[in-house]
Motif scaffolding. Sequence first.
Motif, PDB file in Angstrom:
ATOM      1  N   GLN A 133       0.696  -1.471   0.046  1.00 10.58           N
ATOM      2  CA  GLN A 133      -0.008   0.065  -0.023  1.00 10.58           C
ATOM      3  C   GLN A 133       0.919   1.449  -0.117  1.00 10.58           C
ATOM      4  O   GLN A 133       0.344   2.331  -0.828  1.00 10.58           O
ATOM      5  CB  GLN A 133      -0.934   0.107   1.394  1.00 10.58           C
ATOM      6  N   GLU A 134       2.004   1.102   0.515  1.00 11.55           N
ATOM      7  CA  GLU A 134       2.986   2.362   0.629  1.00 11.55           C
ATOM      8  C   GLU A 134       3.360   2.695  -0.969  1.00 11.55           C
ATOM      9  O   GLU A 134       3.923   4.062  -0.698  1.00 11.55           O
ATOM     10  CB  GLU A 134       4.181   2.192   1.515  1.00 11.55           C
ATOM     11  N   ILE A 135       3.106   2.102  -1.737  1.00 17.50           N
ATOM     12  CA  ILE A 135       3.492   2.335  -3.156  1.00 17.50           C
ATOM     13  C   ILE A 135       2.258   2.528  -4.006  1.00 17.50           C
ATOM     14  O   ILE A 135       2.312   2.833  -5.310  1.00 17.50           O
ATOM     15  CB  ILE A 135       4.518   1.604  -3.927  1.00 17.50           C
ATOM     16  N   PHE A 136       1.118   2.715  -3.292  1.00 18.53           N
ATOM     17  CA  PHE A 136      -0.090   3.251  -3.905  1.00 18.53           C
ATOM     18  C   PHE A 136       0.022   4.684  -4.542  1.00 18.53           C
ATOM     19  O   PHE A 136       0.260   5.597  -4.050  1.00 18.53           O
ATOM     20  CB  PHE A 136      -1.195   3.265  -2.972  1.00 18.53           C
ATOM     21  N   SER A 137      -0.405   4.730  -6.017  1.00 15.62           N
ATOM     22  CA  SER A 137       0.304   5.915  -6.614  1.00 15.62           C
ATOM     23  C   SER A 137      -0.916   6.457  -7.290  1.00 15.62           C
ATOM     24  O   SER A 137      -2.085   5.800  -7.801  1.00 15.62           O
ATOM     25  CB  SER A 137       1.488   5.825  -7.424  1.00 15.62           C
ATOM     26  N   ASN A 138      -0.794   7.536  -8.362  1.00 16.68           N
ATOM     27  CA  ASN A 138      -1.506   7.976  -9.324  1.00 16.68           C
ATOM     28  C   ASN A 138      -1.908   6.772 -10.472  1.00 16.68           C
ATOM     29  O   ASN A 138      -3.024   6.886 -10.995  1.00 16.68           O
ATOM     30  CB  ASN A 138      -1.027   9.251  -9.922  1.00 16.68           C
ATOM     31  N   MET A 139      -1.127   5.835 -10.778  1.00  8.70           N
ATOM     32  CA  MET A 139      -1.271   4.904 -11.368  1.00  8.70           C
ATOM     33  C   MET A 139      -2.294   3.885 -11.084  1.00  8.70           C
ATOM     34  O   MET A 139      -3.217   3.694 -11.826  1.00  8.70           O
ATOM     35  CB  MET A 139      -0.176   3.894 -11.754  1.00  8.70           C
ATOM     36  N   ASP A 140      -2.306   3.724  -9.639  1.00  2.45           N
ATOM     37  CA  ASP A 140      -3.476   2.892  -9.158  1.00  2.45           C
ATOM     38  C   ASP A 140      -4.674   3.740  -9.203  1.00  2.45           C
ATOM     39  O   ASP A 140      -5.758   3.075  -9.461  1.00  2.45           O
ATOM     40  CB  ASP A 140      -3.059   2.500  -7.651  1.00  2.45           C
ATOM     41  N   GLU A 141      -4.719   4.909  -9.144  1.00  2.00           N
ATOM     42  CA  GLU A 141      -5.924   5.693  -9.021  1.00  2.00           C
ATOM     43  C   GLU A 141      -6.489   5.935 -10.556  1.00  2.00           C
ATOM     44  O   GLU A 141      -7.739   5.241 -10.891  1.00  2.00           O
ATOM     45  CB  GLU A 141      -5.517   7.052  -8.558  1.00  2.00           C
ATOM     46  N   HIS A 142      -5.549   5.807 -11.565  1.00  2.00           N
ATOM     47  CA  HIS A 142      -6.040   5.966 -12.842  1.00  2.00           C
ATOM     48  C   HIS A 142      -6.510   4.640 -13.255  1.00  2.00           C
ATOM     49  O   HIS A 142      -7.638   4.669 -14.086  1.00  2.00           O
ATOM     50  CB  HIS A 142      -4.660   6.091 -13.828  1.00  2.00           C
ATOM     51  N   VAL A 143      -6.050   3.474 -12.682  1.00  2.00           N
ATOM     52  CA  VAL A 143      -6.725   2.249 -13.324  1.00  2.00           C
ATOM     53  C   VAL A 143      -7.894   1.677 -12.330  1.00  2.00           C
ATOM     54  O   VAL A 143      -8.164   0.633 -12.517  1.00  2.00           O
ATOM     55  CB  VAL A 143      -5.706   1.223 -13.782  1.00  2.00           C
ATOM     56  N   GLY A 144      -8.290   2.312 -11.513  1.00  2.00           N
ATOM     57  CA  GLY A 144      -9.372   2.017 -10.654  1.00  2.00           C
ATOM     58  C   GLY A 144      -9.069   0.843  -9.537  1.00  2.00           C
ATOM     59  O   GLY A 144      -9.974   0.202  -9.271  1.00  2.00           O
ATOM     60  N   HIS A 145      -7.794   0.902  -8.882  1.00  2.00           N
ATOM     61  CA  HIS A 145      -7.487   0.083  -7.740  1.00  2.00           C
ATOM     62  C   HIS A 145      -8.070   0.769  -6.584  1.00  2.00           C
ATOM     63  O   HIS A 145      -8.024   1.734  -6.243  1.00  2.00           O
ATOM     64  CB  HIS A 145      -5.882   0.196  -7.577  1.00  2.00           C
ATOM     65  N   TYR A 146      -8.859  -0.229  -5.978  1.00  2.00           N
ATOM     66  CA  TYR A 146      -9.185   0.092  -4.353  1.00  2.00           C
ATOM     67  C   TYR A 146      -8.051  -0.224  -3.225  1.00  2.00           C
ATOM     68  O   TYR A 146      -7.877   0.719  -2.471  1.00  2.00           O
ATOM     69  CB  TYR A 146     -10.230  -0.978  -3.844  1.00  2.00           C
ATOM     70  N   LEU A 180       8.094   2.815  -6.236  1.00  2.00           N
ATOM     71  CA  LEU A 180       8.369   4.005  -5.022  1.00  2.00           C
ATOM     72  C   LEU A 180       8.649   5.193  -6.005  1.00  2.00           C
ATOM     73  O   LEU A 180       8.277   6.288  -5.258  1.00  2.00           O
ATOM     74  CB  LEU A 180       9.169   3.350  -4.276  1.00  2.00           C
ATOM     75  N   LEU A 181       9.828   5.101  -6.721  1.00  2.00           N
ATOM     76  CA  LEU A 181      10.240   6.178  -7.304  1.00  2.00           C
ATOM     77  C   LEU A 181       9.332   6.973  -8.130  1.00  2.00           C
ATOM     78  O   LEU A 181       9.075   8.242  -8.360  1.00  2.00           O
ATOM     79  CB  LEU A 181      11.200   5.837  -8.156  1.00  2.00           C
ATOM     80  N   TYR A 182       8.426   6.166  -8.805  1.00  2.00           N
ATOM     81  CA  TYR A 182       7.267   6.597  -9.605  1.00  2.00           C
ATOM     82  C   TYR A 182       6.473   7.376  -8.920  1.00  2.00           C
ATOM     83  O   TYR A 182       5.993   8.570  -9.164  1.00  2.00           O
ATOM     84  CB  TYR A 182       6.505   5.486 -10.585  1.00  2.00           C
ATOM     85  N   LYS A 183       5.943   6.981  -7.759  1.00  2.00           N
ATOM     86  CA  LYS A 183       5.116   7.797  -6.704  1.00  2.00           C
ATOM     87  C   LYS A 183       5.808   8.993  -6.216  1.00  2.00           C
ATOM     88  O   LYS A 183       5.179  10.032  -6.093  1.00  2.00           O
ATOM     89  CB  LYS A 183       4.798   6.876  -5.490  1.00  2.00           C
ATOM     90  N   LYS A 187       4.156  11.130 -10.977  1.00  2.47           N
ATOM     91  CA  LYS A 187       3.936  10.768 -12.254  1.00  2.47           C
ATOM     92  C   LYS A 187       2.336  10.736 -12.155  1.00  2.47           C
ATOM     93  O   LYS A 187       1.374  10.485 -11.360  1.00  2.47           O
ATOM     94  CB  LYS A 187       4.279   9.633 -12.650  1.00  2.47           C
ATOM     95  N   ASP A 188       1.681  11.295 -13.488  1.00  8.06           N
ATOM     96  CA  ASP A 188       0.190  11.262 -13.482  1.00  8.06           C
ATOM     97  C   ASP A 188      -0.504   9.704 -13.676  1.00  8.06           C
ATOM     98  O   ASP A 188      -1.850   9.865 -13.863  1.00  8.06           O
ATOM     99  CB  ASP A 188      -0.210  12.015 -14.771  1.00  8.06           C
ATOM    100  N   GLY A 189       0.112   8.470 -13.417  1.00 12.44           N
ATOM    101  CA  GLY A 189      -0.595   7.385 -13.462  1.00 12.44           C
ATOM    102  C   GLY A 189      -0.668   6.641 -14.965  1.00 12.44           C
ATOM    103  O   GLY A 189      -0.826   5.632 -15.200  1.00 12.44           O
TER     104      GLY A 189
END
Length: 230
Positions: A133-146, A180-183, A187-189
């Motif tokens: 969960q600590e690497i939850f990022s805009n990418m997760d948001e973008h693809v609809g991850h809970y 982790l670096l991506y977060k 980055k925009d996801g």
Amino acid sequence: MSQAKQTAEKTEYNGSDNLAMMSHAVNYNGGLYKWVASDIDPGEAVLDFGAGNGEYANRFPLGSIDAAEIDPDLLPLIKQPVFTDISQLTKKYDLIYTINVLEHIEHHGEIVKELVTKLKPGGRIKVFVPARQEIFSNMDEHVGHYRRYDKQLVVKILEDAGLRVTNCQYYDFAGYFISLLYKWLGKDGRITKESVIFYDRVVFPVSRVFDKLTGGQIIGKNVIAEAVRP
């Protein structure tokens, strides 16, 4: 990578663009297909739950497995028999696998329990989900991850569904640090074809070496697990 449906729940997923980009990840996709198919005996009934664009289901001989998917834009891409509601499934399966799907479902525990009802006694479930969960990022948001997962959560979900877990470990050691670096970079996801190809050809093979050296027990970008219905 896909969306999935249970009878009481629909999950919206808007990551079709990421699915298309990930089709260029030859080593990644090939490794996951090998994992899924490694212990399938001839004639066994298999279900790909949340088949997405058919990346894995389409690698099997035509008509040899079933697929479950609800995205109408993706259904034409799946070459296997496909169902949009698992309540339509009347047979029992020897293997159900789900790759990057449970994170798109709010009540993931309930869907796993429903999948278990579609398993034969002694049948297997294979699960692959994003980790940590600590690497939850805009990418997760973008693809609809809970959410993202750790090993303990995956084991709990499987055991709560009445399954006996036979293997659970982290996967893609280097991917954790790249994510982790991506977060950190904010980055925009979105991902590009070029970045996927570079990671897949250069970083991922090295990452899998570290997975083997650590036994998947330290860290990784994903959790990979297997369980059996008693």
